[in-house]
Design an enzyme around this catalytic site. Structure first.
Site, PDB file in Angstrom:
ATOM      1  CG  ASP A  96      -1.713   1.319   1.242  1.00 25.77           C
ATOM      2  OD1 ASP A  96      -2.534   1.506   0.325  1.00 25.77           O
ATOM      3  OD2 ASP A  96      -1.486   2.147   2.132  1.00 25.77           O
ATOM      4  NE  ARG A 112      -4.758   4.986  -5.057  1.00 27.52           N
ATOM      5  CZ  ARG A 112      -5.348   5.021  -3.861  1.00 27.52           C
ATOM      6  NH1 ARG A 112      -4.828   4.341  -2.844  1.00 27.52           N
ATOM      7  NH2 ARG A 112      -6.440   5.712  -3.676  1.00 27.52           N
ATOM      8  CE  LYS A 120      -3.195   3.042   4.741  1.00 30.75           C
ATOM      9  NZ  LYS A 120      -2.938   4.377   4.183  1.00 30.75           N
TER      10      LYS A 120
END
Lengths: 429, 429
Positions: free
Chosen positions: B165, B172, B191
């Site tokens: 992530d 992103r 998370k």
């Protein structure tokens, strides 16, 4: 240098289905070429373009931005009009080889910048490199000299021609963003417009062995490219032609050169000869050249003469024996009947697996590898008849090539050939 | 290691609107984390996901693949249930600061992993770092010790938690692929699930100052996250709450700490106190803890006591004076009437421009910078009344902050407040 945009805002605009402004397009193509926009940003934009499209203005501006990223060639030193052909690629598509000297023999000048093969379609330069001594890389000056002396030249594009397209092409290949009409059209046309030809005939392939397997999509691509060429002042026409069955009776590098020489000698398979003459007539009529009919130039030896001069001028020996593969394997018919189909993609992949093509840029190809085809759709075959001869330098490659050929041929008792017509559509501006 | 897929085939599958198989998802997340899949390939896939979506199974598998890319924390050594809150971020959203010690005072254990601010929304760690001596980076052992001794800990996530992530989030951010519900939901939930909490209350903000300005989309995101948490065995509920107007009367780092302490002392602005109590009740009831009502814990000093212990345990001095900015500028009302609106995004951007936020990862923020708000929608104001006090260490920043505040406030004679209710929707599994 202060950048007028941030990459994220340009990507977001296309992501949100907005049009990109001219300023955005000019900037992002230039900034990507300069390394200011990163690969991961450009690939996100390319995927957004693939999924959300670009309109005519955007495609045209994008094409121009790629042309402006590099040099533009100029043929004003020549005493005759330049006329070029581009094919979107197919299996057994060796047409450029006989076509360029043929058009030269009829009075045209053909400055043909070609590429290498990637995947299952062959590359013109790979094919010609099977001729001992032949060189693909020429300086601009050498290119002009060959063109002046021989009327035709086939060589690699210099690094200075549309560098933005070179960088984008490599990126599209690894990010599954090849199959977008705006990106295909702008990639092809930026190179051809920068090449400086005054006439361009596009051979847009369709069917299972082509990039655009759907004839309607191939027509759409053809129209987009004709519009781009016309707007840039290039006399552009397109033929959408069949690639559901391999062209001719050979697939590979040296094997296709051999067949091309047969066509230049006035023989060769019907489909290759027919398409070569058709495209030559398009190139010559668009260039207003009416000295000689291409069919005659194949018969009277003038096309062959231009071929020999062109090959020699680039270091090749037209009389040297062509390389042959170390091993061969024969594939025979398992039943009797009429051959109804021959799947171009399967044959192309088999040839590729035999060593005629490459899977990574920079890989070596085998000059002798490939496939000879002994019967085509429409032919009557008997059980045990020879269908294919496979050629390779490494016998271990036969297995995977044969896997690809499974189901490639249809044989039906009393059946009829099920295939596309050679020319499906003709597109003028 | 032989890779079971090529990145291009996974990208092409989503590009062509097909579902990604579990095997594809596991592989691409792992291969990207290992560096086998390149940034430019992942960003093309992210754009395809943003535009073509993922179904529930794909989102769940993607989330799990990100969890499995790193460690999972374990709180079984604690004698009480863990309960956590996550906010999708807003302007003046300091709720975590009073909430964590408040829930601890009522019997919950709050292992709160927080982030830093990027863009116009503030970050919990940036706010707490304005307290002299306070440390955001703790080892897992230190984190457990603070949690045991204080009932709550607020710290940075370790590098070992959902590393996929972390890498994806940075990608992103630069490729305009942040705004996709599957990607936001999986990022947050990976998370939070890896963090190991048994209860999770989501505060999904909506309105102009939130990431999801449309309440319907915010509800969609909330439902996706509640489903992911529930499936992973985390008791998950969500509130969709208002972020059209800033929360409370301060925006900034030290300024928001000051207001949080006011709430812990039993005072503070109504909206901050109300939302803190609401969220605390959700966290406690989901954890089946009914020792004490949060409203009482704010009044009897026990929440404040837990705050002081938590801050001290992480090196902070709860009695030290908070940093203040070097310069201030006052903004006054230009007309009289009822304040009808206060645009959260404009206020957030102004605070960011004053130095409270960062534009690039790693940039320093100013502890004292930010905005004090002197009137809120619904209040009557007279021409010349103080609306905002701007704080910054660099007076040159006032100009751009004031630009952002233009039109931020509506004042209408005889008008009524035009704003969202504090809680718009409550979502249970």
């Amino acid at each position: 240098m202060i950048e007028p945009f941030a990459a994220v805002e340009v990507i977001a605009a296309k992501r949100d289905r907005n049009e990109l402004s001219n300023e955005m397009i000019d900037w992002i193509v230039s900034a990507y070429t300069r390394g200011v926009v990163a690969d991961e940003q450009m690939s996100a934009l390319l995927m957004a373009i693939l999924l959300n499209g670009m309109n005519t203005r955007e495609i045209s501006r994008w094409t121009n931005a790629m042309i402006n990223s590099g040099e533009r060639m100029n043929w004003s030193a020549l005493d005759r009009p330049t006329t070029d052909k581009h094919s979107t690629g197919g299996v057994g598509d060796k047409i450029t080889l006989p076509l360029a000297p043929l058009v030269a023999a009829c009075g045209g000048a053909v400055p043909q910048l070609s590429g290498r093969g990637l995947g299952h379609t062959g590359g013109t330069l790979d094919k010609l490199e099977s001729i001992p001594g032949w060189r693909a890389e020429l300086t601009n000056e050498e290119m002009l000299n060959v063109l002046k002396s021989c009327g035709a030249v086939i060589c690699a594009a210099s690094a200075g021609l549309a560098p933005a397209d070179k960088k984008l092409y490599a990126l599209r290949d690894v990010t599954a963003t090849v199959e977008a009409i705006p990106l295909i059209a702008s990639s092809i046309m930026s190179k051809k417009i920068a090449e400086g030809t005054s006439v361009l005939i596009l051979d847009v392939k369709t069917g299972n062995g082509a990039f655009m397997s759907d004839p309607a999509r191939a027509g759409e691509l053809a129209r987009a490219m004709v519009a781009l060429g016309t707007e840039a002042g290039v006399k552009t026409r397109a033929l959408v032609t069949a690639m559901d069955v391999p062209l001719g009776l050979t697939v590979g590098n040296a094997l296709e050169v051999r067949e091309s020489v047969e066509v230049l000698a006035g023989g060769g398979p019907d489909d290759v000869r027919e398409l070569t003459i058709l495209l030559a007539r398009e190139m010559l009529s668009a260039a207003n050249i009416h000295e000689k009919d291409p069919a005659d130039a194949l018969k009277d030896g003038s096309a062959m003469d231009h071929w020999r001069r062109m090959i020699s001028a680039q270091g090749g020996n037209p009389d040297a024996p062509l390389p042959t593969a170390k091993e061969t394997h024969q594939v025979r018919a398992l039943s009797s009947g009429t051959m109804t189909t021959m799947h171009a993609l399967k044959v192309g992949v088999a040839s590729w697996r035999l060593g005629a093509g490459r899977s990574r840029q920079g890989e070596k190809v085998q000059a002798g590898a490939g496939i000879e085809i002994h019967a085509k759709p429409g032919d009557l075959v008997n059980k045990g008849d020879l269908l294919f001869t496979l050629h390779t330098d490494e016998g271990a490659r036969f297995e995977r090539a044969l896997e690809s050929l499974e189901g490639a041929v249809g044989i039906v008792q009393g059946g009829v050939a099920d295939r596309l017509p050679l020319v499906i559509e003709r597109i003028e501006p």
